[in-house]
Design an enzyme around this catalytic site. Structure first.
Site, short mmCIF file in Angstrom:
data_model
loop_
_atom_site.label_atom_id
_atom_site.label_comp_id
_atom_site.label_asym_id
_atom_site.label_seq_id
_atom_site.Cartn_x
_atom_site.Cartn_y
_atom_site.Cartn_z
N HIS A 124 0.81 -1.22 0.00
CA HIS A 124 0.00 0.00 0.00
C HIS A 124 0.85 1.27 0.00
O HIS A 124 0.42 2.31 -0.51
CB HIS A 124 -0.93 0.02 1.22
CG HIS A 124 -1.96 -1.06 1.19
ND1 HIS A 124 -2.71 -1.42 2.30
CD2 HIS A 124 -2.40 -1.87 0.18
CE1 HIS A 124 -3.54 -2.39 1.99
NE2 HIS A 124 -3.37 -2.68 0.71
N HIS A 362 -3.84 -9.18 5.29
CA HIS A 362 -3.69 -8.79 3.87
C HIS A 362 -2.31 -8.24 3.57
O HIS A 362 -1.99 -7.94 2.42
CB HIS A 362 -4.77 -7.79 3.46
CG HIS A 362 -4.83 -6.56 4.31
ND1 HIS A 362 -3.82 -5.63 4.37
CD2 HIS A 362 -5.81 -6.10 5.15
CE1 HIS A 362 -4.17 -4.64 5.18
NE2 HIS A 362 -5.36 -4.91 5.69
N HIS A 363 -1.47 -8.08 4.60
CA HIS A 363 -0.07 -7.69 4.44
C HIS A 363 0.09 -6.36 3.70
O HIS A 363 1.05 -6.17 2.95
CB HIS A 363 0.72 -8.81 3.73
CG HIS A 363 0.52 -10.16 4.33
ND1 HIS A 363 0.99 -10.50 5.58
CD2 HIS A 363 -0.17 -11.25 3.88
CE1 HIS A 363 0.64 -11.74 5.86
NE2 HIS A 363 -0.07 -12.21 4.85
N CYS A 364 -0.85 -5.45 3.92
CA CYS A 364 -0.82 -4.14 3.25
C CYS A 364 -0.73 -4.32 1.74
O CYS A 364 -0.01 -3.58 1.05
CB CYS A 364 0.32 -3.28 3.76
SG CYS A 364 0.14 -2.79 5.48
N ALA A 365 -1.45 -5.31 1.24
CA ALA A 365 -1.45 -5.58 -0.21
C ALA A 365 -2.84 -6.08 -0.61
O ALA A 365 -2.99 -7.17 -1.17
CB ALA A 365 -0.38 -6.61 -0.56
#
EC number: 2.8.1.7
Length: 406
Positions: A124, A362-365
């Site tokens: 992100h 979501h692992h900033c993705a």
């Protein structure tokens, strides 16, 4: 000579602790790495014996601290083979570095109707700043799509470029899939078409040697805390000719030449133009120590050890029924997976009971999650201090969960 894994592990004090009565298996270094004693000692020593405000101080402590700060800048420049230490800007981390480029380069060079290319695998931090800039400036954001195996098709890049395209921003290593993008080849294609290139190296610099001059990129960003250094410190490399043309993005002390209420303000030369306010000098000292640490071990030796461990882990995980691994076979640092229909949060919670630390979510993705049509994934990441025994414990833990939950 074999990699000195036992000595390395002994140099990271936190690895000695237990979690839930079990020895800690820390498989979350892609989120943030643990710190060797040398980094802890260097930061502590600076606070005990050398701390002072840098810049403009005439007393000994201030002069020494300023000299040490600039010595770290030189060390970082050598670490990534920048052409000059004046191309190295201290920032809080990768996120701030990308935002600096978006707010300074983007606002100065990009005009309504221009376009920026990002990829579908970005964190992100390499999406949202460009979305914000695009909305503000009337820009177009183009997305380089993923292939099913989690790689980029280089043949798709020319179709994304036209006369309006000004910038390509992409990750060197995916924080979710571990995909290692051929950034030198990609940069060459983009530069041939007249684009500027920003590379997010947050997941790369701890695994492989980086040479920004060989890459020929215009900007390169990374964080200290993933490189076994302190939190709150990171690096933005910028090509000197570009930095000279870019306006400051924050105002305050240290980034000025003259301030006048009538004649206005003139700004310092780069990199100081982009370093407003009191810097994280202790973090800089720790980052310098972290670079010394990995240089002493040797990035080539680290990379060889980690790749051997990665191949072992990928093969060992095949023993777990209904385990789905995402991403390409050749990867760096991370393994993203899901276990049957079990939610990643539940898997991570069970593993924590066995002393195994992984990352879930979501692992900033989020766009990457949408590509694979899943809300979340489990992610185990491997670092220079991890072992085959810890991989075996992860496999055993997943097998145990499978038996318990079905």
């Amino acid at each position: 000579m074999s990699f000195p894994i036992e000595r390395v592990r002994s140099e990271f004090p936190l690895l000695a602790r237990e979690v839930n009565g079990q020895p800690l298996a820390y498989l979350d270094s892609a989120a943030s790495a643990q710190k060797p004693q040398a980094v802890i000692d260097r930061e502590l020593d600076f606070y005990r014996h050398g701390y002072a405000a840098v810049h403009r101080g005439i007393h000994t402590l201030s002069a020494e601290a300023t000299q040490e700060m600039e010595a770290v800048r030189e060390k970082v420049a050598a670490f990534i083979n920048a052409g000059s230490a004046e191309e190295i800007i201290f920032v809080k981390g990768t996120t701030e570095g990308i935002n600096l480029v978006a707010n300074s380069f983007g606002r100065h060079f990009l005009q309504p109707g221009d376009s920026i290319i990002i990829t579908e695998m970005e964190h992100h931090a390499n999406i949202v700043p460009w979305q914000m800039l695009a909305q503000e400036r009337g820009l177009n954001l183009r997305v380089w799509p993923l292939q099913p195996d989690g790689t980029l098709d280089l043949a798709r890049l020319p179709g994304l470029i036209d006369a309006s395209t000004k910038l390509l921003a992409l990750t060197q290593v995916s924080n979710v899939l571990g995909t290692v993008n051929p950034v030198q080849e990609i940069t060459a294609q983009a530069k041939a078409a007249g684009l500027k290139v920003l590379i997010d190296g947050a997941q790369a610099v701890m695994h492989q040697r980086v040479d920004v001059q060989a890459l020929d990129c215009d900007f390169y960003v990374f964080s200290g805390h993933k490189l076994y250094g302190p939190s709150g410190i990171g690096i933005l490399y910028g090509r000197q000719a570009l930095l000279q043309q870019m306006p400051p993005w924050e105002g305050g002390g240290s980034m000025i030449q003259q301030v006048s209420l009538t004649a206005g303000t003139t700004y310092a030369e780069p990199p100081w133009r982009f370093e407003a306010g009191s810097p994280n000098t202790a973090g800089m000292m720790g980052l310098g120590a972290a670079i010394d640490y990995v240089n002493t071990l040797g990035l080539e030796a680290i990379g060889d050890y980690e790749q051997s461990l990665m191949h072992y882990a990928l093969e060992a995980l095949q023993q777990v029924p209904r385990l789905k691994i995402y991403g390409p076979a050749e990867r760096a640092g991370v393994i993203a997976f899901n276990l049957g229909e079990h939610h990643a949060y539940d898997v991570g919670s069970f593993l924590d009971q066995y002393g195994i630390a992984i990352r879930t979510g979501h692992h900033c993705a989020m766009p990457l999650m949408a590509f694979y049509n899943v809300p979340s994934m489990c992610r185990a990441s491997l670092a220079l201090y991890n072992t085959r025994d810890e991989v075996d414990r992860l496999v055993a833990g997943l097998q145990r969960i499978q038996k318990l939950l079905g």
